[in-house]
Design an enzyme around this catalytic site. Structure first.
Site, PDB file in Angstrom:
ATOM      1  N   GLU A  60       0.866  -1.195   0.000  1.00 59.23           N
ATOM      2  CA  GLU A  60       0.000   0.000   0.000  1.00 59.23           C
ATOM      3  C   GLU A  60       0.901   1.244   0.000  1.00 59.23           C
ATOM      4  OE1 GLU A  60      -1.507   1.029   3.951  1.00 59.23           O
ATOM      5  OE2 GLU A  60      -3.440   1.592   3.107  1.00 59.23           O
ATOM      6  N   ASN A  87      -6.912   6.387  -1.552  1.00 57.94           N
ATOM      7  CA  ASN A  87      -5.842   5.428  -1.282  1.00 57.94           C
ATOM      8  C   ASN A  87      -6.119   4.257  -2.239  1.00 57.94           C
ATOM      9  OD1 ASN A  87      -4.055   3.563  -0.246  1.00 57.94           O
ATOM     10  ND2 ASN A  87      -4.525   4.026   1.901  1.00 57.94           N
ATOM     11  N   LYS A 123      -9.481   2.283  -1.589  1.00 53.27           N
ATOM     12  CA  LYS A 123      -9.659   1.725  -0.234  1.00 53.27           C
ATOM     13  C   LYS A 123     -10.982   2.151   0.392  1.00 53.27           C
ATOM     14  CE  LYS A 123      -6.970   1.427   4.098  1.00 53.27           C
ATOM     15  NZ  LYS A 123      -5.652   1.801   4.651  1.00 53.27           N
ATOM     16  N   GLU A 159      -5.647   9.000   7.607  1.00 54.40           N
ATOM     17  CA  GLU A 159      -6.262   8.524   6.356  1.00 54.40           C
ATOM     18  C   GLU A 159      -7.635   9.158   6.130  1.00 54.40           C
ATOM     19  OE1 GLU A 159      -5.700   4.569   4.842  1.00 54.40           O
ATOM     20  OE2 GLU A 159      -4.487   4.080   6.589  1.00 54.40           O
ATOM     21  N   CYS A 177      -4.787  -2.854   3.091  1.00 50.35           N
ATOM     22  CA  CYS A 177      -4.471  -2.740   4.511  1.00 50.35           C
ATOM     23  C   CYS A 177      -5.632  -3.018   5.459  1.00 50.35           C
ATOM     24  CB  CYS A 177      -3.830  -1.387   4.795  1.00 50.35           C
ATOM     25  SG  CYS A 177      -2.973  -1.405   6.385  1.00 50.35           S
ATOM     26  N   ASN A 204       0.438  -0.926   5.451  1.00 49.02           N
ATOM     27  CA  ASN A 204       1.389  -0.185   6.301  1.00 49.02           C
ATOM     28  C   ASN A 204       0.766  -0.230   7.687  1.00 49.02           C
ATOM     29  OD1 ASN A 204       3.399   1.847   4.579  1.00 49.02           O
ATOM     30  ND2 ASN A 204       1.496   1.437   3.490  1.00 49.02           N
TER      31      ASN A 204
HETATM   32  N1  CDV Z   1      -2.799   1.597   6.707  1.00 49.62           N
HETATM   33  C1  CDV Z   1      -3.732   0.981   7.460  1.00 49.62           C
HETATM   34  O1  CDV Z   1      -4.872   0.806   7.028  1.00 49.62           O
HETATM   35  N2  CDV Z   1      -3.352   0.587   8.692  1.00 49.62           N
HETATM   36  C2  CDV Z   1      -4.308   0.020   9.592  1.00 49.62           C
HETATM   37  C3  CDV Z   1      -4.222   0.642  10.945  1.00 49.62           C
HETATM   38  C4  CDV Z   1      -5.442   0.360  11.759  1.00 49.62           C
HETATM   39  C5  CDV Z   1      -3.042   0.293  11.721  1.00 49.62           C
HETATM   40  C6  CDV Z   1      -4.200  -1.501   9.664  1.00 49.62           C
HETATM   41  O2  CDV Z   1      -5.259  -2.132   9.734  1.00 49.62           O
HETATM   42  O3  CDV Z   1      -3.121  -2.068   9.661  1.00 49.62           O
END
Ligand code: CDV
Length: 313
Positions: free
Chosen positions: A51, A111, A128, A147, A173, A198
């Site tokens: 991502e 995203n 996303k 975000e 993610c 991430n």
């Molecule tokens: N980039 C993300 O979406 N990170 C999320 C947050 C909650 C840490 C994750 O689910 O990993």
């Protein structure tokens, strides 16, 4: 016992170590190209990148929209800096998934992830849907997770694309923690779900024990791979980006729910699996034969309610 003839996809995950604030797009793309070559050499036909792969994980910084747009969003895909990745994909005959921050001509920001086939053509886009974090400034927090400030909720749904004779869906993610993500794609006969992430090692919202960041990541992928009879390939951007640590543990998970490949470093690292897609059929023809066993007349609340409410009468 009847066993189908194996139908295999060479599937690679290209985990990335940190991308620092000072790193240029050109250096990052050179790293991606290098990993794509390694993946191809190890039998991969499709490579999954993380991502927001082209920059540092910028939602951790409280910066103006103008600065974010200028430094971190792509106005064109491919653009001059990313074109070499598309050229390499075409040269090697490899498809890929790439996450990046998208700024549309109308000024909308998402995203985003794209799916590129082995001719270097973009054949699918995902924006996303489950955006985590907050939109306000939290000066008391060690870093931000903005975000909800920088991105709109994705407007393209969870779609499945046909490439390399395989039905592949995309997520990003936080989507990986939500069972709805996978089921909507499994109902479109997805065989593989690919995603980048991430995940900061520290949770700024509550005192979550750090080991849970990795275990909840793996549980989400393994349970959903099994319950939907799909392969799941998940690529981290990880390690310490300018002092901000993120988890690694990029994996490829089989429809059995078992991890067949897992990154051991927090650096650029390629993992590969020969993904036999007939494992999807094995489970979908039996325990997860959706047409035979699902009972949607009892699942209404899933789409009627967003938050939890009172027990139904
Ligand atoms: N980039 C993300 O979406 N990170 C999320 C947050 C909650 C840490 C994750 O689910 O990993």
């Amino acid at each position: 016992m009847i066993m189908s003839t194996p139908r295999k996809l060479g599937l690679a995950v290209a985990q990335m170590g940190p991308v620092h604030l000072a790193d240029t797009r050109e250096t990052v793309v050179a790293r991606l190209v290098e990993m794509m070559r390694e993946a191809k050499g190890r039998g991969a036909e499709f490579v999954v990148f993380p991502e927001l792969a082209l920059t540092t994980f910028f939602p951790r910084y409280w910066i103006s929209d103008e600065e974010a747009n200028e430094k971190y969003f792509e106005k064109q895909m491919p653009g001059p800096a990313t074109q070499p990745l598309f050229d390499e994909a075409k040269k090697l005959g490899v498809g890929f998934y790439l996450g990046y921050a998208e700024l549309t001509p109308e000024g909308r920001r998402f995203n985003t992830a794209i799916m590129v086939d082995q001719t270097g053509a973009i054949i699918g886009k995902y924006r996303k849907i489950h955006l985590p974090g907050h939109s306000d400034h939290k000066p008391e927090a060690p870093f931000q997770h903005l975000e909800k400030k920088f991105f709109e909720v994705g407007d393209l749904g969870f779609r499945v694309f046909d490439t390399l004779n395989t039905k592949i869906g995309m997520a990003l993610c936080n989507d990986r923690r939500w069972p709805e993500t996978y089921r909507v794609m499994a109902l479109q006969s997805a065989e593989v779900v690919v995603l980048g992430y991430n995940t900061p090692s520290w949770n700024i919202h509550w005192n979550e024990p750090m080991h849970l960041r990795t275990s909840t990541h793996l549980i989400s992928l393994q349970a959903n791979a099994y319950q939907n009879a799909i392969w799941v390939a998940a690529a981290a951007k990880c390690g310490s980006e300018d002092g901000h640590h993120m988890i690694g543990s990029s994996v490829i998970v089989a429809p059995t729910g078992e991890i067949v490949a897992r990154a051991i470093s927090e650096e650029d690292e390629v993992i590969v699996a020969s993904a036999d897609l007939t494992w999807c059929e094995n489970f979908r023809n039996h325990v997860f034969n959706f047409a035979k066993h699902r009972r949607p007349e009892h699942y209404g609340l899933i789409v009627e309610r967003t938050g939890a409410g009172d027990p139904i009468a």
